[in-house]
Scaffold this motif. Structure first.
Motif: not given
Ligand SMILES: [Mg+2]
Ligand SMILES: Nc1ncnc2c1ncn2[C@@H]1O[C@H](COP(=O)(O)OP(=O)(O)OP(=O)(O)O)[C@@H](O)[C@H]1O
Lengths: 266, 289
Positions: B47, B92, B170
């Motif tokens: 990330s 995410q 993500d």
């Molecule tokens: Mg991540």
């Protein structure tokens, strides 16, 4: 965001770290009162030396303390400026309408700035060397006598420790949402004030949403694990006064006595 | 649009005891129009890496070059607005970014920020919502009344509506049901082929890697430890297991067959490859058996 010190605890094993949080809390308060009582140069020099001694025995890097003072420089300067222009007494150097610069005003301005800095430094030692859990434990223990007048001590301590615990979480959350909206083109540093406020909504709503969700989840999790209020709960961290606290108390008492003597002298 | 990382280091919370070197010496080129998967176990820096592509994070050292636009430690937010128009990131758990009164309004947020007119933004929003297959009955509802999976679709639509050239995902399907997962992955694949989007996919699903990506980056401890075509990366099964990464289902199945004596010419990565190889094995079986 990373600069925010509030609620940030720097783990360590220094003298100050190993003191009982209740002692640290009370001694910090005593120090703050003493600093407010100080009214002469010599008293401030002593106060300053005490602050430095405390900082040194906390073993925390000076950089942190600078970070603690930095965000408040604006406030300090503002107070100083007000004090300089509105303070009265002593020799008048300049004056225009209600504004005047006087010798007492200048002196008070300097004193106030010093007081500010000293108080920030010592309270920073407290928050950096004491974990939020310890602080709320200390407050709970110190407020315990109020139980007699039906003050909700356990609940208050629980609320406090949950609040402190979630400060870093909320900061991280804010940063996440900020990044998501930035990726969608939101620019929080340009445009009119109205436009900026409108964009702020795109941060605040998700933040509230997640805070409420979190609160609800936490409550459910606590209840499903049998939480029924603080009455009769035993503690994992039992607070105990140790040798360090006695040394700390004696040091602080001696310092305060010295400040009081210097105060009466001048 | 192509992406290049040149000796990038990134430190979270620099100059504090919480200092955390999360990227070390990243060198990377991602060609225009490619589909790159980024894998690596939790906390390996995936990330962190992708947030450098539109300047949400800026390299502590080194530089990132996105189609000629340089991002380094001194780049200002203002200089990045035009870049962000072309780089869409689905974070995410992106449902945490929803805020508007209605679904359509939320999806319009991105296009409006990039200076698109209101009618055009509405059109794009409806188009994006159709792409993510959110039934029309939900469009005027509050996003907070939707289920988790529906919220995810709205959030993805919100990024698609900005018409990005680079789409960064993500773990976009984490927490979706199998059907939703398949639909989303097919949608991204379609965008990749039809609109030539450059795609970066962070995932823990090795099957997605095998099925869609033409390049894989493996991260570990903030470094790139492998970079190549899926066939090359999945060839070294022992190494993958050592790095806590799995294999695609088809490859796992093939390995189990191989343990029982079936011989494969090369490791199949997806179902069609596996079927193809099994059929071939059967053909080669001696007639007396
Ligand atoms: Mg991540
Ligand atoms: N805001 C932050 N502040 C400090 N450290 C961070 C922050 N975000 C991530 N890190 C650290 O950086 C490292 C890489 O994190 P990152 O989120 O990039 O991992 P990841 O590969 O995406 O993991 P996952 O698969 O769990 O999403 C981790 O060690 C993490 O603890």
């Amino acid at each position: 965001m990373n600069k925010i010190l509030f609620g940030r605890y720097v783990p360590g094993t220094s003298f100050v770290h190993r003191m009982d949080p209740r002692a640290k809390l009370i001694l910090s308060l005593i120090y703050i009162v003493a600093v407010f009582m100080a009214n002469s140069w010599s008293a401030y020099v002593v106060s300053f030396i005490i602050a430095l001694t405390i900082i040194a025995s906390s073993g925390i890097a000076p950089k942190f303390f600078w970070d603690g003072v930095k965000p408040l420089i604006g406030v300090i300067l503002l107070t100083v400026v007000i004090q300089v222009f509105f303070g009265v007494g002593g020799h008048v150097y300049w004056h225009w309408g209600i504004l005047s610069i006087t010798s007492d005003g200048l002196l008070n301005a300097v004193y106030i700035a010093i007081r500010f800095v000293l108080i920030i430094l010592v309270s920073t030692v407290l928050t950096l060397s004491t974990s939020p859990l310890e602080i709320s434990g200390a407050i709970e223990s110190l407020f315990m006598p109020l139980k007699k007048i039906h003050f909700p001590v356990y609940e208050m301590a629980l609320m406090l420790s949950i609040a402190l615990r979630f400060v870093p979480t909320l900061i991280d959350e804010t940063e996440k949402i900020l990044n998501a909206q930035r990726s969608r083109g939101a620019n929080f540093s340009s445009g009119s004030i109205m436009a900026r406020l409108k964009k702020l909504v795109s941060i605040l709503i998700p933040l509230f949403e997640s805070a409420f969700n979190r609160a609800e989840e936490l409550a459910t999790a606590m209840e499903s694990r049998g939480y029924q209020g603080g009455e009769g709960r035993s503690k994992y961290r039992v607070l105990n006064y140790t040798k360090n606290d006695i040394i700390g108390t004696i040091f602080m008492m001696a310092s305060v006595a010295l400040i009081m003597v210097l105060r009466n002298w001048s | 649009m192509s992406i290049a990382f040149e000796s990038v280091d990134f430190v979270y919370q620099a100059h504090t005891p919480f200092e955390n070197l999360s990227l070390r010496n990243i060198n990377l080129t991602i060609p225009d129009g490619s589909y790159t998967a980024i894998i690596g176990h939790t906390g390996s820096g995936k990330s962190t890496l992708i947030q450098h592509v539109n300047g949400l994070l800026r390299p502590t050292k080194g530089l990132v070059n996105v189609d000629g636009q340089i991002i380094n430690a001194n780049t200002k937010n203002k200089q990045l607005v035009s870049l962000r128009q072309h780089v869409g990131i689905v974070f995410q758990f992106p449902e945490s970014q929803l805020f508007a009164e209605t679904v359509v309004d939320d999806v319009k947020f991105g296009p409006l920020n990039f200076g698109v007119s209101d009618t055009e933004a509405t059109n794009r929003a409806k188009d994006a919502l159709q792409k993510v297959k959110l039934p029309e009955e939900f469009w005027q509802k509050s996003p907070f009344e939707l289920s988790g999976g529906q919220m995810r679709r709205v959030a993805i639509a919100g990024v698609l509506a900005t018409n990005p050239k680079i789409l960064i995902l993500d773990e976009p399907t984490a927490g979706l049901d199998p059907q939703g997962r398949f639909e989303m992955m097919e949608l991204f694949n379609e965008l990749h082929h039809k609109e030539q989007l450059t795609i970066l996919l962070v995932t823990h699903q090795m099957d997605d890697v095998a099925n869609y990506a033409d390049n894989v980056i493996v991260m570990d401890g903030g470094q790139i430890v492998k970079n190549g075509a899926p066939v090359e990366v999945f060839r070294d099964t022992k190494w993958l297991i050592k790095h806590q990464l799995g294999l695609p289902k088809a490859a796992n199945f093939a390995i189990k067959l191989a343990d029982r004596g079936v011989k494969f010419d090369k490791m199949p990565l997806d179902i069609s490859g596996l079927v193809h190889q099994i059929v071939n094995v059967k053909d080669r079986r001696p007639s007396h058996e």
